[in-house]
Design a protein around this motif. Structure first.
Motif, PDB file in Angstrom:
ATOM      1  N   HIS A  75       0.816  -1.219   0.000  1.00 56.24           N
ATOM      2  CA  HIS A  75       0.000   0.000   0.000  1.00 56.24           C
ATOM      3  C   HIS A  75       0.850   1.269   0.000  1.00 56.24           C
ATOM      4  O   HIS A  75       0.283   2.366   0.030  1.00 56.24           O
ATOM      5  N   CYS A  76       2.173   1.159  -0.025  1.00 53.22           N
ATOM      6  CA  CYS A  76       3.003   2.370  -0.104  1.00 53.22           C
ATOM      7  C   CYS A  76       3.178   2.760  -1.564  1.00 53.22           C
ATOM      8  O   CYS A  76       3.748   2.006  -2.355  1.00 53.22           O
ATOM      9  N   VAL A  77       2.689   3.943  -1.930  1.00 49.15           N
ATOM     10  CA  VAL A  77       2.918   4.511  -3.256  1.00 49.15           C
ATOM     11  C   VAL A  77       3.925   5.644  -3.085  1.00 49.15           C
ATOM     12  O   VAL A  77       3.596   6.712  -2.558  1.00 49.15           O
ATOM     13  N   ALA A  78       5.153   5.395  -3.513  1.00 50.13           N
ATOM     14  CA  ALA A  78       6.211   6.400  -3.349  1.00 50.13           C
ATOM     15  C   ALA A  78       6.254   7.363  -4.524  1.00 50.13           C
ATOM     16  O   ALA A  78       6.610   8.536  -4.371  1.00 50.13           O
ATOM     17  N   ALA A  79       5.912   6.868  -5.733  1.00 48.56           N
ATOM     18  CA  ALA A  79       5.937   7.667  -6.962  1.00 48.56           C
ATOM     19  C   ALA A  79       7.267   8.424  -7.084  1.00 48.56           C
ATOM     20  O   ALA A  79       8.328   7.822  -6.926  1.00 48.56           O
ATOM     21  N   ASP A  80       7.208   9.745  -7.295  1.00 51.62           N
ATOM     22  CA  ASP A  80       8.431  10.540  -7.438  1.00 51.62           C
ATOM     23  C   ASP A  80       8.722  11.363  -6.190  1.00 51.62           C
ATOM     24  O   ASP A  80       9.541  12.284  -6.220  1.00 51.62           O
TER      25      ASP A  80
END
Length: 675
Positions: A75-80
């Motif tokens: 569930h971790c969305v780090a993206a940019d």
């Protein structure tokens, strides 16, 4: 009595429904991910997608990016690294990948949990949907939007092989994260390029796209109403990248969110599948440092192999290439570099190609925008003529075994011109208060149109409720209005007969901006029979005169098949297809802002009596007006109770049956969960 049982039902439901009501799986170990074997029976592949608003670097990320391992938590969305609202399926960016074999049955249950009470749909980009036209996932063309707090089940066969993807097709949901890979493999014995590679691995699927640092609707409203720019500053590769720098306390150093990594073994050959979920007018150049690559397929369809140093991918396109890992063991940059609007911001991103036994460090060499300029042969140039070192897709030769259906003279032929037109669109300009001519230059909004017409959404889906749509909302090629002088909008339909050979001459007149438009046709692979850039600008009449004089050559023998293709600014692209799939099929520019404000048209294939019938109990929607009180369905909230498929019981008896059955079902579910 009925109220008491209904209350019991709510209590039972409250106990049983938890945060795990809908599984938030990544499906990385789905049983349908397997080797595709000749003669093996197809499988049924079921997925649950929960669509909801989410956030980059949420509480699920703990101490990411200071503790890099936290960035890979579920569930971790780090993206940019830029904190912003997003829309996800199963709290993933990209969403879950669907990897199946040819002719598998795909079932996706989409649960709409968007708190903003927005409807949504999912389009299966590249899947032709023959026999399952109502599952194409286009809001108000093939279905009603999936309403909030409800579930819609898509069910279709993986009937055409190749690299595809799925994405939201309502509003700007695709631009905010609602997308993922969809790959339909076939047995190696049927793959014409199988002798060229050793491995075709799910982890070598790569989704590239430009990325905004705020919710897309904010940028959309600001751009169209207040003149804010629409140029993306960031880019992602498989949902990862670096843009924001994070300072490390008590030092002069910074850290950043992790990059995507693709692992290979030395001296092995790998098939990579590249998907563009491009958002704005941002063609993306893709290359791998120190490696030439062999291009073997586009939009899921194989073509004769061609060796290149780099290729451009436009919004909605897909390309498959083979990488020979024959260099020294180490780490190499995979580079993406944006053109068009992204060129104005020097937008770029990198990922890592890592050989087995290489140190887990970043490659050497700069990662600035200019370092992504790759010399050598380029496939799919942006707004350039074909020539030495520049190969347009129209020069590719297909290896597709399907019949061409290429008549010398097509049954139907359409010239479709596109450009940004200088008209007062009432949605963004008011002719008296703030007309286009009066506002400052940076606030002038020109209208992207096809044949000077803006396509509008019907109030009900064309495919299932055609008779509910007022006839004066439609228009077509023979519209008599002077749309060059005043803004014109309608449901823009062109009609062809079933089994017609259809040719469309797509022209980007290129008068206003140096842009391009990647055009996507639903329901079909078309053949790209000609393509060229003439000048900075052109006109429909100029192309028509060239065509009538026999000055445009067409490849009717081995043209490549695609479903998305660019039209060069000041040039043309000519496509042909065999109209063997009845339905209403949207054709539109795949740049999200252009699609959102009507740069598209609808191809009606067949007569109304030849259209597929909707599935049983298919959802309906549309306009409604008050006509008085009466015995309407669901009167005073009473549920309908079908009896043997016909008729219904009403009143307390009906409610009692519903409540009793529902309570019993939930009791069983709760008992099973507790075991």
């Amino acid at each position: 009595m009925s109220k008491m049982i209904a209350g019991v039902f709510l209590v039972l439901a409250g106990v049983c429904v938890t945060s795990g009501e809908y599984e938030l799986s990544d499906y990385a170990n789905h049983p349908c991910i397997r080797e595709c074997v000749e003669g093996a029976p197809p499988m049924t592949c079921v997925y649950n997608f929960t669509v909801e608003y989410y956030y980059v670097l949420s509480k699920a990320c703990y101490d990411c990016p200071y503790n890099i391992t936290d960035c890979f938590r579920p569930h971790c969305v780090a993206a940019d690294g830029v904190g912003r609202g997003i829309i996800t399926a199963n709290r993933m960016l990209p969403g879950p990948a669907i990897q199946v074999c040819h002719n598998d049955m795909i079932i996706v249950n989409v649960h709409n949990k968007l708190e903003g009470s927005e409807g949504t749909t999912i389009h299966w980009h590249g899947v032709l949907q023959k026999g399952s036209q109502h599952h194409d996932g286009v809001s108000m063309i093939t279905q009603c939007p999936i309403t909030p707090h409800s579930t819609f089940q898509y069910k279709f066969k993986g009937g055409n092989r190749g690299t595809h993807f799925w994405h939201g097709h309502a509003g700007t949901h695709r631009s905010d994260g609602l997308f993922g890979a969809l790959v339909i493999r076939e047995p190696l014995s049927r793959d014409p390029a199988s002798h060229l590679f050793d491995h075709d691995l799910p982890e070598h699927t790569m989704i590239v796209h430009d990325w905004l640092v705020e919710l897309t609707i904010n940028r959309f409203a600001g751009h169209h109403h207040a003149g804010y720019d629409n140029k993306p500053a960031s880019m992602l590769i498989n949902g990862r990248g670096t843009f924001r720098e994070f300072p490390i306390s008590n030092t002069n150093q910074t850290t950043h969110t992790p990059l995507a990594v693709f692992n290979v073994q030395k001296d092995r050959k790998y098939r990579f599948r590249v998907i563009s979920n491009g958002i704005m007018s941002c063609p993306i150049q893709v290359s791998v440092d120190h490696h030439d690559i062999i291009m073997i397929a586009t939009d899921g369809v194989p073509h004769d192999p061609i060796v290149v140093s780099s290729f451009n991918v436009f919004a909605g396109e897909r390309f498959d290439f083979i990488l020979d890992a024959d260099k020294g063991v180490g780490n190499y940059w995979i580079r993406t570099r944006g053109l068009g609007l992204c060129g104005a911001k020097s937008t770029k991103q990198v990922a890592i190609l890592r050989y087995e036994n290489a140190t887990e460090t970043q490659p050497s060499g700069p990662t600035d925008y200019d370092s992504g300029r790759r010399k050598g042969k380029l496939l799919n140039p942006w707004n350039e003529k074909g020539g030495p070192g520049r190969t347009p897709v129209s020069w590719l030769n297909t290896t597709l075994a399907d019949p061409l259906h290429m008549k010398q003279v097509p049954d139907k032929k359409f010239y479709v011109a596109m450009d940004f037109n200088k008209l007062d669109n009432y949605k963004f300009n008011h002719e008296e208060l703030y007309p286009l001519a009066a506002v400052s230059r940076h606030m002038k909004l020109y209208v992207p149109q096809l044949n000077h017409i803006t396509n509008i959404q019907p109030p009900s889906p064309l495919l299932s409720q055609y008779g509910d749509i007022p006839k004066d909302m439609f228009c077509g090629p023979h519209d008599t209005r002077d749309c060059r002088r005043e803004y014109c909008e309608c449901i823009h339909v062109i009609k062809v007969d079933l089994d017609d050979t259809v040719e469309m001459v797509l022209i980007d007149e290129g008068v206003t901006f140096n842009a391009n438009h990647p055009m996507h046709l639903h329901g079909y692979h078309f053949r790209v029979v000609a393509m060229d850039k003439l000048n900075k600008s052109t006109s429909l009449r100029e192309i028509q005169q060239m065509d009538e004089a026999g000055l445009i050559e067409r490849n009717l023998e081995t043209p490549v098949a695609k479903d998305t293709v660019t039209v060069a600014d000041g040039g043309y692209t000519i496509i042909r297809f065999h109209a063997d799939n009845p339905g209403f099929w949207l054709m539109h520019c795949h740049i999200d802002f252009h699609k959102a404000i009507g740069m598209g048209l609808i191809v009606q294939v067949g007569e109304l009596n030849q259209m597929p019938r909707p599935p049983k109990h298919f959802p309906r929607c549309g306009n409604w007006e008050y006509t008085g009180e009466g015995e309407g369905e669901g009167e005073r909230g009473t549920p309908r109770c079908p009896v043997n498929g016909a008729g219904r019981n009403q009143g307390d008896t009906c409610l009692l049956i519903h409540a009793t059955l529902s309570a019993a079902i939930f009791s069983i579910l709760c008992i099973r969960r507790s075991m």
